[in-house]
Write an enzyme that holds these catalytic residues in place. Sequence first.
Site, PDB file in Angstrom:
ATOM      1  N   TYR A  86       0.819  -1.091  -0.251  1.00 21.84           N
ATOM      2  CA  TYR A  86       0.118   0.092   0.077  1.00 21.84           C
ATOM      3  C   TYR A  86       1.005   1.265   0.184  1.00 21.84           C
ATOM      4  CZ  TYR A  86      -4.678  -1.646   0.889  1.00 21.84           C
ATOM      5  OH  TYR A  86      -5.933  -2.464   0.660  1.00 21.84           O
ATOM      6  N   LYS A 137       3.728 -15.187   1.535  1.00 21.07           N
ATOM      7  CA  LYS A 137       3.813 -15.825   0.454  1.00 21.07           C
ATOM      8  C   LYS A 137       5.357 -15.896   0.404  1.00 21.07           C
ATOM      9  CE  LYS A 137       2.181 -17.492  -3.495  1.00 21.07           C
ATOM     10  NZ  LYS A 137       1.194 -18.294  -3.604  1.00 21.07           N
ATOM     11  N   ASP A 197      -2.674 -18.183  -0.284  1.00 20.06           N
ATOM     12  CA  ASP A 197      -3.551 -18.703  -1.053  1.00 20.06           C
ATOM     13  C   ASP A 197      -4.248 -19.805  -0.272  1.00 20.06           C
ATOM     14  OD1 ASP A 197      -1.134 -19.977  -1.198  1.00 20.06           O
ATOM     15  OD2 ASP A 197      -1.112 -20.726  -3.242  1.00 20.06           O
ATOM     16  N   ASP A 226      -6.226  -7.155   3.639  1.00 24.63           N
ATOM     17  CA  ASP A 226      -7.162  -6.647   3.152  1.00 24.63           C
ATOM     18  C   ASP A 226      -8.259  -7.514   2.783  1.00 24.63           C
ATOM     19  OD1 ASP A 226      -8.765  -4.432   2.300  1.00 24.63           O
ATOM     20  OD2 ASP A 226      -8.040  -4.687   0.285  1.00 24.63           O
ATOM     21  N   ASP A 285     -11.740  -9.333   4.536  1.00 31.63           N
ATOM     22  CA  ASP A 285     -13.099  -9.491   3.948  1.00 31.63           C
ATOM     23  C   ASP A 285     -13.832 -10.834   3.920  1.00 31.63           C
ATOM     24  OD1 ASP A 285     -13.226  -6.556   3.415  1.00 31.63           O
ATOM     25  OD2 ASP A 285     -13.882  -6.830   1.415  1.00 31.63           O
TER      26      ASP A 285
HETATM   27  C1  IPM Z   1     -10.137  -1.467   4.317  1.00 30.75           C
HETATM   28  C2  IPM Z   1     -10.684  -0.686   3.126  1.00 30.75           C
HETATM   29  C3  IPM Z   1      -9.302   0.296   2.615  1.00 30.75           C
HETATM   30  C4  IPM Z   1      -8.104  -0.686   2.667  1.00 30.75           C
HETATM   31  C5  IPM Z   1      -9.813   1.218   1.545  1.00 30.75           C
HETATM   32  C6  IPM Z   1     -11.209   2.002   1.807  1.00 30.75           C
HETATM   33  C7  IPM Z   1      -8.617   2.231   1.392  1.00 30.75           C
HETATM   34  O1  IPM Z   1     -10.702  -1.580   1.983  1.00 30.75           O
HETATM   35  O2  IPM Z   1     -10.156  -0.770   5.333  1.00 30.75           O
HETATM   36  O3  IPM Z   1     -10.245  -2.858   4.363  1.00 30.75           O
HETATM   37  O4  IPM Z   1      -7.961  -1.041   1.327  1.00 30.75           O
HETATM   38  O5  IPM Z   1      -7.522  -0.395   3.514  1.00 30.75           O
HETATM   39 MG    MG Z   2     -10.751  -3.745   2.692  1.00 28.83          MG
END
Ligand code: IPM
Ligand code: MG
Length: 359
Positions: free
Chosen positions: A141, A192, A224, A248, A252
């Site tokens: 990032y 990885k 993975d 990230d 999710d």
């Molecule tokens: C998260 C989000 C952020 C990230 C975005 C909104 C920049 O997806 O907090 O997971 O990628 O870190």
């Molecule tokens: Mg995110």
Amino acid sequence: MQAKKIVFLPGDGIGPEVTAQAEKIVQTLIQEGHDIETQTALIGGAAIDSCGTPLPQETLSLCKQADAILFGAVGGDKWDHLELAKRPEAGLLGLRKSLGLFANLRPAILYEQLADSSSLKLELVKNLDILIVRELTGGLYFGEPRGIQKDVNGEREGYNTYRYNETEIRRVARVAFELSMQRNKKLCSVDKANVLEVTRLWREIVDEVASEYPQVELSHMYVDNAAMQLVSRPKQFDVILTGNMFGDILSDIAAMLTGSIGMLPSASLNEHKQGLYEPVHGSAPDIAGQDKANPIATILSLSMALRTSLDLEQPANRLEAAVREVINQGHRTADIANEGLAIGTQKMGDYINAQLYAK
Ligand code: IPM
Ligand code: MG
């Protein structure tokens, strides 16, 4: 003792609606006599619209002086055409970097009453309680150099740099080991290392830190495989430690396993325990302004803030109990209602607030 400072950053989409519910609760705590001061500032698209930048100087300086920042969400179609550095997300990334919020804690907990909402079979997710510790101010990032440039043939190429130094790895690893000690003493570091040098170093440093925590059972897993294991046997995990980009994605997945992304809080901390607290869900522009969003993720983010950055353990416990109670009573926002009747954002906030009063 100085008053504790909370800065609210409502942001975009459903952000203002959900943070408003947390504000109500803070007002209740203030009325009870807790010495808390609050302020509200602009971030993301809302800040772009009114001052032309996603992270105004004024917001940054308020946040620097705060004990805790309660963040709603940023982003939406309206700002999608902007270049990366000027997009709403740049406000959040800038804040993480400027405050050194390197440790991102993302719990994924299955609420028993909501188990139907999970995309996995109940037996796979029953009692699921995972904590992802994601490095937040380095890696892909933030690595330099980065950009889009013309290559030798005149063709454009985009590039980013994946780098971590030892200090960055060590400090986030320590946070993960410390948290593992408070939980089931089981830590899985995700990398990885079969392909990327940077994560070979990651693995080496995590092993080094492990020697300070002999009680913690440490394992390593390729990313993975970790993605696959998360959706096939999620309960094998307790704490997962990983870098910014992998975290990230995996967070999710983990959030979705619980079927209640509208319930999940997160904390981003620096070494002074100053923190930015935010719901895991995003700005959800499709339901913004309709009083449909679930404010619980934000309210639980507030409880993490009370406990971790404001030293208010008891109000944090009460608030969590109030949330559980309201869920037990059967109140549901649309995201967790299944076929049942749903209540709105404000009502949910009011019920929890009233329950807190009653405690
Ligand atoms: C998260 C989000 C952020 C990230 C975005 C909104 C920049 O997806 O907090 O997971 O990628 O870190
Ligand atoms: Mg995110």
